[in-house]
Design a protein around this motif. Structure first.
Motif, PDB file in Angstrom:
ATOM      1  N   GLY A   1       0.819  -1.207   0.000  1.00 40.65           N
ATOM      2  CA  GLY A   1       0.000   0.000   0.000  1.00 40.65           C
ATOM      3  C   GLY A   1       0.855   1.259   0.000  1.00 40.65           C
ATOM      4  N   SER A   2       0.239   2.376   0.368  1.00 39.00           N
ATOM      5  CA  SER A   2       0.942   3.658   0.401  1.00 39.00           C
ATOM      6  C   SER A   2       1.328   3.997   1.841  1.00 39.00           C
ATOM      7  CB  SER A   2       0.043   4.762  -0.169  1.00 39.00           C
ATOM      8  OG  SER A   2      -0.367   4.437  -1.480  1.00 39.00           O
ATOM      9  N   VAL A   3       2.021   5.107   2.006  1.00 38.83           N
ATOM     10  CA  VAL A   3       2.393   5.581   3.341  1.00 38.83           C
ATOM     11  C   VAL A   3       1.616   6.859   3.646  1.00 38.83           C
ATOM     12  CG1 VAL A   3       4.261   6.369   4.832  1.00 38.83           C
ATOM     13  CG2 VAL A   3       4.703   4.586   3.134  1.00 38.83           C
ATOM     14  N   LEU A   4       0.908   6.847   4.771  1.00 38.55           N
ATOM     15  CA  LEU A   4       0.148   8.013   5.220  1.00 38.55           C
ATOM     16  C   LEU A   4       0.926   8.746   6.305  1.00 38.55           C
ATOM     17  CD1 LEU A   4      -3.372   6.327   5.601  1.00 38.55           C
ATOM     18  CD2 LEU A   4      -2.414   7.402   3.560  1.00 38.55           C
ATOM     19  N   MET A   5       0.508   9.957   6.584  1.00 38.78           N
ATOM     20  CA  MET A   5       1.094  10.731   7.677  1.00 38.78           C
ATOM     21  C   MET A   5      -0.018  11.058   8.663  1.00 38.78           C
ATOM     22  SD  MET A   5       3.580  12.282   9.203  1.00 38.78           S
ATOM     23  CE  MET A   5       4.931  12.449   8.041  1.00 38.78           C
ATOM     24  N   ASP A   6       0.045  10.456   9.843  1.00 39.88           N
ATOM     25  CA  ASP A   6      -0.992  10.644  10.861  1.00 39.88           C
ATOM     26  C   ASP A   6      -2.387  10.388  10.295  1.00 39.88           C
ATOM     27  OD1 ASP A   6       0.706  11.258  12.998  1.00 39.88           O
ATOM     28  OD2 ASP A   6       0.873  13.341  12.350  1.00 39.88           O
TER      29      ASP A   6
END
Length: 544
Positions: A204-209
């Motif tokens: 998947g992707s990387v989220l921030m908070d």
């Protein structure tokens, strides 16, 4: 419409219904229709069949995304493979066109091998002939090709043979309908079957908070700044431990602080623990060795399946509660000879942590007194035989302590005396009979009861009709591994174990003396009639 087109009285006007389309920089995007465009004919039936054959033989992780690849191969047809602007490789047969990036990049694993030698000035790109590529990539012909020294050609061929086939290709889910499927199609079109790809891993992707990273939202941390602020290892672990494959990983500042604290705690333990000779193993030592072996097996299995979040949980967190129980047991016995065992435990955990947090793992490895690099060490071996009796014993002791704590919590009484009642031997025989039935998938209480009553050794079970139902419930409430362990140890003296191993622990935790009886003991102290309720691995408890 057809008549107008046939008479050439009409033309086609393409219109974007959701216009204007803009790029990230804000400029408006314009679609240009190119004439004399070049296409790859992914519609070709034979090509699709080869790609499907390759896919069927590949490992796709996670498994449930495999149908998406089959679906894409099924519907894929002609696709433009060239463009007229930008950087790229010229089409060999039409220099006005440049190979389109998605068509060009899907075999760059092979390109990297060649590029290494070109960039080093060992060979010249202009001198690489068809015969050169046939030999290096396909093994056709010989290394005696014009323009390149024979020994260099052999070296390049050897390097290609080392790296191919591609063991694993990792990329995002958004590339399944294009790049990753093209990766399969183009490899089967060019390379022989023995060099087809082995595995694709989709992430998947990387989220921030919890939010998508975006420059406009101002929530992107430059990598160098993040490493400087938090450290490389905590960043890696925070991202990995937040999600499994296909799930979006969430980079959370609070989570990274927790990881840093965990690593700092492990590092401190490594500085305090010395490698000493093992003592004669006591029950809790045998148990923790078994748990350690299971940790290695479970973490290894998770890594084999690229379930990295699960593997890290095994290594960093799941083992902690078991270790705390071990320390609690040894403390209650006032033992001071466990440093060697703790050193082995830490060494194993650092070895398993190394692929995920290589920098701090090297520091820990050195503090533990090991020579060499942990990154060059082997994965921990599982050579010790796991003692099922030790596993079962500690599970029983933990269960009793938890039950006592829960009773005290509910009743809110201050105990003066605790009495434990273990089950009669005929109940243990009945328990194992029921366990065998449950493991075989039989849970019908009526039929099990009939068979127990028909057996002279367990016929007394008719005096306690609730026993079968409660025992089935007990068995089903524990994991399969625990059931297998109990099945492997038919002779088990609960009274002796509890008397020997739990009295000091109960005194330490609850501040009272512990009495232990079997329900058929003569002179038993049982003012409340609790003993008859005892079941194997579920002793009755009286707290006064």
């Amino acid at each position: 419409k057809e008549w107008l087109a046939e008479k050439k009285y009409s033309d086609i006007l393409l219109e974007l219904t959701n216009s204007p389309v803009r790029c990230r920089c804000g400029a408006e995007c314009v679609v240009k229709i190119l004439t004399n465009q070049w296409f790859l004919n992914y519609r070709d039936k034979a090509w699709k069949e080869k790609a499907t054959k390759c896919l069927d033989g590949m490992s796709i992780l996670p498994q449930h995304i495999r149908p998406e690849f089959n679906y894409v191969i099924g519907w894929l047809h002609e696709r433009a493979c060239a463009r007229q602007h930008g950087l790229g490789t010229k089409l060999p047969w039409n220099k006005e066109w440049i190979v389109e990036s998605l068509s060009d990049s899907v075999i760059y694993m092979a390109y990297y091998i060649i590029a290494k030698f070109v960039n080093a000035g060992v060979i010249s790109a202009e001198k690489l002939s068809k015969e050169f590529f046939d030999y290096v990539f396909l093994g056709i012909g010989s290394s005696d090709v014009s323009g390149v020294p024979k020994d260099i050609v052999e070296e390049i061929r050897a390097e290609f043979s080392y790296f191919y086939p591609v063991d694993s290709r990792h990329s995002g889910r958004d590339l399944v309908p294009n790049h990753l499927t093209f990766f399969v199609l183009n490899h089967v079109a060019i390379f022989p079957e023995n060099n087809w790809p082995q595995q694709i891993v989709v992430n998947g992707s990387v989220l921030m908070d919890g939010k998508k990273m975006s420059k406009s939202m101002g929530n992107i941390i430059p990598l160098r700044e993040a490493v400087r602020k938090y450290g490389a290892d905590p960043i890696r672990l925070t991202i990995l431990i937040s999600a499994e494959l296909l799930q979006d990983a969430d980079f959370n500042v609070e989570a990274i602080k927790g990881i840093k604290n965990k690593l700092a705690s492990m590092y401190e333990d490594c500085t305090k623990t010395k490698a000493e000779k093992f003592p004669e193993l006591e029950p809790e030592d045998k148990w923790i060795h078994g748990i350690l072996q299971n940790l290695v097996l479970n973490a290894g299995k998770s890594m084999d399946e690229i379930r990295l979040r699960e593997a890290l949980h095994h290594i960093l967190f799941d083992f902690d509660s078991e270790l705390q129980w071990y320390l609690k047991r040894t403390k209650s016995k006032q033992r001071t000879n466990i440093s060697g065992i703790l050193h082995k435990i830490l060494s194993y955990r650092v070895l398993m942590l190394s692929p995920f947090a290589p920098h701090i793992a090297e520091e820990m490895w050195e503090k533990l007194g090991h020579s060499g690099l942990v990154s060059q060490s082997s994965w921990p071996s599982v050579s010790d035989v796991i003692d099922p009796n030790a596993i079962q014993s500690e599970e029983l002791l933990k269960g009793i302590m938890d039950d006592i704590a829960n009773i005290l919590k509910v009743t809110k009484i201050t105990p003066n005396k605790i009495t434990i009642y273990t089950a009669d031997s005929f109940k243990l025989k009945a328990y194992h009979f029921i366990l065998e039935k449950v493991m075989a998938g039989q849970t019908n209480m009526g039929s099990i009861m009939k068979e127990l009553i028909a057996n002279p050794e367990t016929a007394d079970i008719k005096k306690n009709p609730d026993f079968v139902q409660k025992t089935i419930k007990d068995i089903l409430s524990v994991p399969t591994e625990i059931r297998k362990t109990k099945l492997a140890t038919k002779e088990f003296d609960e009274k002796s174990l509890i008397s020997k191993e739990l009295i000091s622990l109960a005194k330490s935790d609850f501040g009272v003396d512990l009495q232990v009886y079997s329900e058929n003991d003569s002179g038993i102290y049982d003012p409340k009639g609790k003993a008859r309720h005892a079941r194997p691995f579920k002793p009755a408890i009286l707290i006064e």
